[in-house]
Motif scaffolding. Sequence first.
Motif, PDB file in Angstrom:
ATOM      1  N   ASN A 128      -9.881   5.023   1.046  1.00 28.48           N
ATOM      2  CA  ASN A 128     -11.130   5.642   1.521  1.00 28.48           C
ATOM      3  C   ASN A 128     -11.406   5.367   2.992  1.00 28.48           C
ATOM      4  O   ASN A 128     -11.903   6.231   3.704  1.00 28.48           O
ATOM      5  N   ALA A 129     -11.110   4.166   3.467  1.00 29.00           N
ATOM      6  CA  ALA A 129     -11.443   3.810   4.846  1.00 29.00           C
ATOM      7  C   ALA A 129     -10.338   4.162   5.834  1.00 29.00           C
ATOM      8  O   ALA A 129     -10.508   3.975   7.035  1.00 29.00           O
ATOM      9  N   LEU A 130      -9.227   4.702   5.361  1.00 30.24           N
ATOM     10  CA  LEU A 130      -8.088   4.981   6.243  1.00 30.24           C
ATOM     11  C   LEU A 130      -8.134   6.385   6.808  1.00 30.24           C
ATOM     12  O   LEU A 130      -8.682   7.308   6.200  1.00 30.24           O
ATOM     13  N   ASP A 131      -7.546   6.532   7.973  1.00 25.46           N
ATOM     14  CA  ASP A 131      -7.335   7.845   8.584  1.00 25.46           C
ATOM     15  C   ASP A 131      -6.031   8.386   7.993  1.00 25.46           C
ATOM     16  O   ASP A 131      -4.949   7.883   8.298  1.00 25.46           O
ATOM     17  N   THR A 146      -5.268   1.089   9.787  1.00 29.84           N
ATOM     18  CA  THR A 146      -6.368   2.052   9.886  1.00 29.84           C
ATOM     19  C   THR A 146      -5.890   3.479   9.712  1.00 29.84           C
ATOM     20  O   THR A 146      -6.695   4.382   9.539  1.00 29.84           O
ATOM     21  N   ARG A 147      -4.586   3.685   9.778  1.00 32.16           N
ATOM     22  CA  ARG A 147      -4.013   5.020   9.655  1.00 32.16           C
ATOM     23  C   ARG A 147      -2.870   4.971   8.647  1.00 32.16           C
ATOM     24  O   ARG A 147      -2.103   4.011   8.602  1.00 32.16           O
ATOM     25  N   LEU A 148      -2.764   6.030   7.826  1.00 30.92           N
ATOM     26  CA  LEU A 148      -1.680   6.127   6.858  1.00 30.92           C
ATOM     27  C   LEU A 148      -1.106   7.536   6.926  1.00 30.92           C
ATOM     28  O   LEU A 148      -1.846   8.525   6.857  1.00 30.92           O
ATOM     29  N   ASN A 149       0.190   7.629   7.088  1.00 25.29           N
ATOM     30  CA  ASN A 149       0.878   8.919   7.093  1.00 25.29           C
ATOM     31  C   ASN A 149       1.428   9.159   5.696  1.00 25.29           C
ATOM     32  O   ASN A 149       2.081   8.287   5.128  1.00 25.29           O
ATOM     33  N   VAL A 150       1.150  10.326   5.147  1.00 27.70           N
ATOM     34  CA  VAL A 150       1.552  10.655   3.777  1.00 27.70           C
ATOM     35  C   VAL A 150       2.549  11.805   3.831  1.00 27.70           C
ATOM     36  O   VAL A 150       2.277  12.841   4.433  1.00 27.70           O
ATOM     37  N   LEU A 151       3.695  11.607   3.190  1.00 27.20           N
ATOM     38  CA  LEU A 151       4.734  12.631   3.090  1.00 27.20           C
ATOM     39  C   LEU A 151       4.866  12.999   1.628  1.00 27.20           C
ATOM     40  O   LEU A 151       5.138  12.150   0.787  1.00 27.20           O
ATOM     41  N   ILE A 152       4.650  14.272   1.310  1.00 25.03           N
ATOM     42  CA  ILE A 152       4.718  14.738  -0.070  1.00 25.03           C
ATOM     43  C   ILE A 152       5.482  16.056  -0.083  1.00 25.03           C
ATOM     44  O   ILE A 152       5.462  16.811   0.895  1.00 25.03           O
ATOM     45  N   ASP A 153       6.155  16.311  -1.185  1.00 23.26           N
ATOM     46  CA  ASP A 153       6.921  17.539  -1.337  1.00 23.26           C
ATOM     47  C   ASP A 153       5.992  18.749  -1.279  1.00 23.26           C
ATOM     48  O   ASP A 153       4.898  18.728  -1.832  1.00 23.26           O
ATOM     49  N   PRO A 201       6.715   8.684  11.474  1.00 24.49           N
ATOM     50  CA  PRO A 201       5.631   7.775  11.874  1.00 24.49           C
ATOM     51  C   PRO A 201       5.438   6.656  10.846  1.00 24.49           C
ATOM     52  O   PRO A 201       5.715   6.841   9.663  1.00 24.49           O
ATOM     53  N   GLN A 202       4.958   5.515  11.314  1.00 28.94           N
ATOM     54  CA  GLN A 202       4.739   4.355  10.449  1.00 28.94           C
ATOM     55  C   GLN A 202       3.250   4.074  10.367  1.00 28.94           C
ATOM     56  O   GLN A 202       2.550   4.303  11.334  1.00 28.94           O
ATOM     57  N   PRO A 203       2.717   3.554   9.327  1.00 28.17           N
ATOM     58  CA  PRO A 203       3.253   3.395   7.989  1.00 28.17           C
ATOM     59  C   PRO A 203       3.323   4.751   7.288  1.00 28.17           C
ATOM     60  O   PRO A 203       2.447   5.600   7.442  1.00 28.17           O
ATOM     61  N   LEU A 204       4.381   4.940   6.544  1.00 26.74           N
ATOM     62  CA  LEU A 204       4.630   6.215   5.871  1.00 26.74           C
ATOM     63  C   LEU A 204       4.642   5.992   4.368  1.00 26.74           C
ATOM     64  O   LEU A 204       5.444   5.225   3.853  1.00 26.74           O
ATOM     65  N   LEU A 205       3.733   6.667   3.689  1.00 21.31           N
ATOM     66  CA  LEU A 205       3.683   6.634   2.238  1.00 21.31           C
ATOM     67  C   LEU A 205       4.329   7.923   1.741  1.00 21.31           C
ATOM     68  O   LEU A 205       3.785   9.003   1.919  1.00 21.31           O
ATOM     69  N   ALA A 206       5.508   7.797   1.152  1.00 22.60           N
ATOM     70  CA  ALA A 206       6.224   8.969   0.643  1.00 22.60           C
ATOM     71  C   ALA A 206       5.979   9.083  -0.849  1.00 22.60           C
ATOM     72  O   ALA A 206       6.139   8.111  -1.595  1.00 22.60           O
ATOM     73  N   VAL A 207       5.575  10.264  -1.277  1.00 22.34           N
ATOM     74  CA  VAL A 207       5.343  10.532  -2.691  1.00 22.34           C
ATOM     75  C   VAL A 207       6.570  11.254  -3.218  1.00 22.34           C
ATOM     76  O   VAL A 207       6.888  12.359  -2.778  1.00 22.34           O
ATOM     77  N   GLU A 208       7.256  10.623  -4.141  1.00 22.33           N
ATOM     78  CA  GLU A 208       8.473  11.190  -4.720  1.00 22.33           C
ATOM     79  C   GLU A 208       8.119  12.304  -5.695  1.00 22.33           C
ATOM     80  O   GLU A 208       7.017  12.317  -6.253  1.00 22.33           O
ATOM     81  N   PRO A 209       9.037  13.256  -5.952  1.00 24.24           N
ATOM     82  CA  PRO A 209       8.762  14.313  -6.931  1.00 24.24           C
ATOM     83  C   PRO A 209       8.506  13.775  -8.341  1.00 24.24           C
ATOM     84  O   PRO A 209       7.792  14.381  -9.118  1.00 24.24           O
ATOM     85  N   SER A 210       9.054  12.592  -8.642  1.00 23.34           N
ATOM     86  CA  SER A 210       8.836  11.994  -9.962  1.00 23.34           C
ATOM     87  C   SER A 210       7.469  11.315 -10.060  1.00 23.34           C
ATOM     88  O   SER A 210       7.075  10.885 -11.134  1.00 23.34           O
ATOM     89  N   GLU A 269      -0.463  -1.909  -6.057  1.00 24.93           N
ATOM     90  CA  GLU A 269      -0.067  -2.741  -4.921  1.00 24.93           C
ATOM     91  C   GLU A 269      -0.370  -2.083  -3.574  1.00 24.93           C
ATOM     92  O   GLU A 269      -0.154  -2.685  -2.526  1.00 24.93           O
ATOM     93  N   LEU A 270      -0.856  -0.861  -3.603  1.00 20.00           N
ATOM     94  CA  LEU A 270      -1.027  -0.089  -2.369  1.00 20.00           C
ATOM     95  C   LEU A 270      -2.017  -0.746  -1.412  1.00 20.00           C
ATOM     96  O   LEU A 270      -1.756  -0.864  -0.218  1.00 20.00           O
ATOM     97  N   GLY A 271      -3.165  -1.200  -1.911  1.00 19.75           N
ATOM     98  CA  GLY A 271      -4.183  -1.796  -1.047  1.00 19.75           C
ATOM     99  C   GLY A 271      -3.683  -3.049  -0.357  1.00 19.75           C
ATOM    100  O   GLY A 271      -3.915  -3.253   0.839  1.00 19.75           O
ATOM    101  N   ALA A 272      -2.999  -3.927  -1.106  1.00 22.70           N
ATOM    102  CA  ALA A 272      -2.488  -5.172  -0.523  1.00 22.70           C
ATOM    103  C   ALA A 272      -1.367  -4.902   0.469  1.00 22.70           C
ATOM    104  O   ALA A 272      -1.235  -5.589   1.479  1.00 22.70           O
ATOM    105  N   ALA A 273      -0.545  -3.893   0.200  1.00 23.46           N
ATOM    106  CA  ALA A 273       0.587  -3.593   1.082  1.00 23.46           C
ATOM    107  C   ALA A 273       0.130  -2.997   2.408  1.00 23.46           C
ATOM    108  O   ALA A 273       0.780  -3.200   3.431  1.00 23.46           O
ATOM    109  N   LEU A 274      -0.971  -2.277   2.407  1.00 25.07           N
ATOM    110  CA  LEU A 274      -1.448  -1.652   3.650  1.00 25.07           C
ATOM    111  C   LEU A 274      -2.090  -2.677   4.576  1.00 25.07           C
ATOM    112  O   LEU A 274      -2.005  -2.541   5.801  1.00 25.07           O
ATOM    113  N   GLY A 275      -2.745  -3.679   4.021  1.00 21.99           N
ATOM    114  CA  GLY A 275      -3.349  -4.727   4.848  1.00 21.99           C
ATOM    115  C   GLY A 275      -4.455  -4.175   5.720  1.00 21.99           C
ATOM    116  O   GLY A 275      -5.377  -3.532   5.264  1.00 21.99           O
ATOM    117  N   ALA A 276      -4.364  -4.416   7.026  1.00 19.02           N
ATOM    118  CA  ALA A 276      -5.412  -4.037   7.975  1.00 19.02           C
ATOM    119  C   ALA A 276      -5.109  -2.708   8.664  1.00 19.02           C
ATOM    120  O   ALA A 276      -5.671  -2.428   9.725  1.00 19.02           O
TER     121      ALA A 276
END
Length: 131
Positions: free
Chosen positions: A116-119, A91-98, A59-68, A82-89
Amino acid sequence: MRSLLPPRREKVQLDVSLAIVNIVLLLILFFLATGSLLNSPGVGVDLAQSAALPLDTLPQPLLAVEPSGGLTLDGVAISRDELGAALGAETRLNVLIDRGAPALELIELLSEPELNALDIRLVTIRSGAGP
């Protein structure tokens, strides 16, 4: 008057408690023996891990957290500043973490003011998923 019938005999009741105790003890011994064979510490399980993921199926947008500790947003490396500017408008963020990552790392990431305001949805990869 005297009775011509023989004297009544008391009915003999069979005591089955000894047989029940024996069966229970045999079951306990059976489960102890088979349990110690199945749970021997010398046998380990190596779980499969994905080295590269096809970003087009996630799913997009996907924020992947690397093990490092590094972050990638839809395959592009990004810093936390840079995260706030890159997300823009969005409303939903998908997070992939190990799955082996410390929970505190995820909590610190999600406590960023930009998120804070994102799903927020955690993305998992189903094991055994085919192409």
